[in-house]
Design an enzyme around this catalytic site. Structure first.
Site, PDB file in Angstrom:
ATOM      1  N   SER A 142       0.779  -1.111   0.040  1.00 32.62           N
ATOM      2  CA  SER A 142       0.032  -0.017   0.040  1.00 32.62           C
ATOM      3  C   SER A 142       0.895   1.134   0.061  1.00 32.62           C
ATOM      4  CB  SER A 142      -1.006  -0.153   1.140  1.00 32.62           C
ATOM      5  OG  SER A 142      -2.050   0.877   1.009  1.00 32.62           O
ATOM      6  N   ASP A 219     -10.191  -5.751  -2.946  1.00 31.99           N
ATOM      7  CA  ASP A 219      -9.378  -4.479  -2.062  1.00 31.99           C
ATOM      8  C   ASP A 219     -10.330  -3.266  -2.223  1.00 31.99           C
ATOM      9  OD1 ASP A 219      -7.951  -2.370  -1.388  1.00 31.99           O
ATOM     10  OD2 ASP A 219      -6.045  -3.597  -1.930  1.00 31.99           O
ATOM     11  N   HIS A 252      -7.436  -5.964   1.162  1.00 33.95           N
ATOM     12  CA  HIS A 252      -6.195  -5.112   1.466  1.00 33.95           C
ATOM     13  C   HIS A 252      -5.359  -5.461   2.676  1.00 33.95           C
ATOM     14  CE1 HIS A 252      -4.122  -1.508   0.256  1.00 33.95           C
ATOM     15  NE2 HIS A 252      -4.142  -1.152   1.388  1.00 33.95           N
TER      16      HIS A 252
HETATM   17  N1  LIG Z   1      -8.912   3.337   7.856  1.00 36.67           N
HETATM   18  C1  LIG Z   1      -7.956   2.300   8.316  1.00 36.67           C
HETATM   19  C2  LIG Z   1      -6.869   2.326   7.239  1.00 36.67           C
HETATM   20  C3  LIG Z   1      -5.493   1.731   7.838  1.00 36.67           C
HETATM   21  C4  LIG Z   1      -5.028   0.376   6.760  1.00 36.67           C
HETATM   22  O1  LIG Z   1      -5.913  -0.141   6.195  1.00 36.67           O
HETATM   23  N2  LIG Z   1      -3.791   0.240   6.998  1.00 36.67           N
HETATM   24  C5  LIG Z   1      -3.451  -0.704   6.133  1.00 36.67           C
HETATM   25  C6  LIG Z   1      -2.329  -0.152   5.086  1.00 36.67           C
HETATM   26  S1  LIG Z   1      -3.308   0.839   4.121  1.00 36.67           S
HETATM   27  C7  LIG Z   1      -2.352   1.873   3.187  1.00 36.67           C
HETATM   28  O2  LIG Z   1      -1.070   2.173   3.260  1.00 36.67           O
HETATM   29  C8  LIG Z   1      -2.514  -1.816   7.126  1.00 36.67           C
HETATM   30  O3  LIG Z   1      -1.472  -2.407   6.663  1.00 36.67           O
HETATM   31  N3  LIG Z   1      -2.864  -1.847   8.415  1.00 36.67           N
HETATM   32  C9  LIG Z   1      -2.355  -2.475   9.201  1.00 36.67           C
HETATM   33  C10 LIG Z   1      -2.494  -3.886   9.372  1.00 36.67           C
HETATM   34  O4  LIG Z   1      -1.977  -4.831  10.144  1.00 36.67           O
HETATM   35  O5  LIG Z   1      -3.834  -4.488   8.657  1.00 36.67           O
HETATM   36  C11 LIG Z   1      -7.515   2.184   9.633  1.00 36.67           C
HETATM   37  O6  LIG Z   1      -7.168   3.240  10.229  1.00 36.67           O
HETATM   38  O7  LIG Z   1      -7.641   1.009  10.180  1.00 36.67           O
END
Ligand SMILES: N[C@@H](CCC(=O)N[C@@H](CSC=O)C(=O)NCC(=O)O)C(=O)O
Length: 273
Positions: A142, A219, A252
């Site tokens: 991401s 995603d 995602h």
């Molecule tokens: N609104 C969400 C967004 C946070 C999220 O989805 N983070 C992803 C990366 S998104 C792009 O860079 C992520 O990797 N999260 C950490 C995980 O361990 O899944 C929110 O604030 O939750």
């Protein structure tokens, strides 16, 4: 460098570290997996929004495949921390945990948010000088996939191969990218394209290795933020070899990453060993 924790795992050790960064002027943390015996190469993993040095190493399940290929991984934190700059902790997609791997040029971020230099130079040199590994590749997810594409395309002599999961490929035209670049680089959009993989390809930056991308069709960020097809079309038109695997139904999350991480490690091993 200070080793904070060490856990034996598969054919090596998963470890957590901190060091004083002369680039961000803060303490920075990172995690590693280091296989036993001779290390053939190192992959830098860049995580996405809201992540720390812990997400990939604890969720992706990469250690077994890394151990088999004698490869190390190093996972830096996603931003400087603890500065309490104005606006730094107001939202999940800007400031803490959301550096976008750029060198900020506007106040109050310009003094510390130099994450492009931190990854491409300071962390790179630390791998070479402290861990004694000279073959280095880069991958990410991401926001971190964007970072891997930009840093790899701008430094093909340093990074032997590039891969990404669900990368933000054209941040100058995505809402996440617009917000971050305005805050870190200012309103002059001419300065933004140096941090946009699709724009870099259009202006002649290329990598000699094939770029590997996995993108889930389920995603939730694909249509609005990631814009994968913009990179696919541009890579095609400038003849950058790039394999994009659309994975039916995957989202995602790190469950998606864990499903395909072995393929990315194999891809990098082909260039590192
Ligand atoms: N609104 C969400 C967004 C946070 C999220 O989805 N983070 C992803 C990366 S998104 C792009 O860079 C992520 O990797 N999260 C950490 C995980 O361990 O899944 C929110 O604030 O939750």
């Amino acid at each position: 460098m200070k080793k904070l924790k060490s856990h034996k795992s598969f054919k090596g050790h998963t470890e957590f570290w901190s060091h004083e960064s002369s680039v961000t002027k803060t303490e920075m943390k990172f995690s590693t997996f280091i296989p036993e015996g001779d290390v053939e190469g190192c992959i830098i993993w860049l995580s996405g929004l809201t992540c720390t040095e812990e997400n990939f190493i604890s969720k992706a399940g990469a250690q077994k495949a890394l151990g088999k290929k004698n490869l190390m991984v190093i996972c830096p934190d996603t931003s400087p921390r603890g500065l309490n700059l104005p606006g730094e902790n107001d939202s999940y997609d800007f400031g803490t945990g959301a550096s976008f791997y750029v060198n900020a040029t506007v106040a109050p971020y310009a003094d510390n948010y130099k994450m492009y230099d931190y990854i491409a130079n300071e962390l790179y040199d630390l791998i070479v000088n402290e861990f004694k590994v000279k073959n280095i590749s880069i991958m990410g997810h991401s926001m971190g996939g964007h970072g891997a594409l930009v840093i790899g395309l701008r430094n093909p002599e340093k990074f032997k191969s590039i891969s990404a999961f669900s990368p933000i490929v054209n941040p100058t035209v995505s809402p996440w990218g617009n917000k971050a670049f305005t805050g870190y680089l200012g309103a002059d959009k001419n300065t933004w394209s140096a941090y946009d993989a699709t724009e870099l390809l259009k202006t002649g930056k290329k990598h000699p290795a094939s770029i590997l991308i996995h993108q889930g069709t389920g995603d939730e960020f694909l249509a609005r933020e990631l814009l994968t097809n913009n990179l696919v079309e541009t890579a095609d038109s400038v003849k950058q070899e790039c394999v994009v695997n659309y994975a039916e139904g995957f989202d995602h999350s790190y469950y998606f990453i864990a499903t395909f991480i072995k393929e990315h490690i194999k891809h990098h091993a082909g260039y590192l060993t």
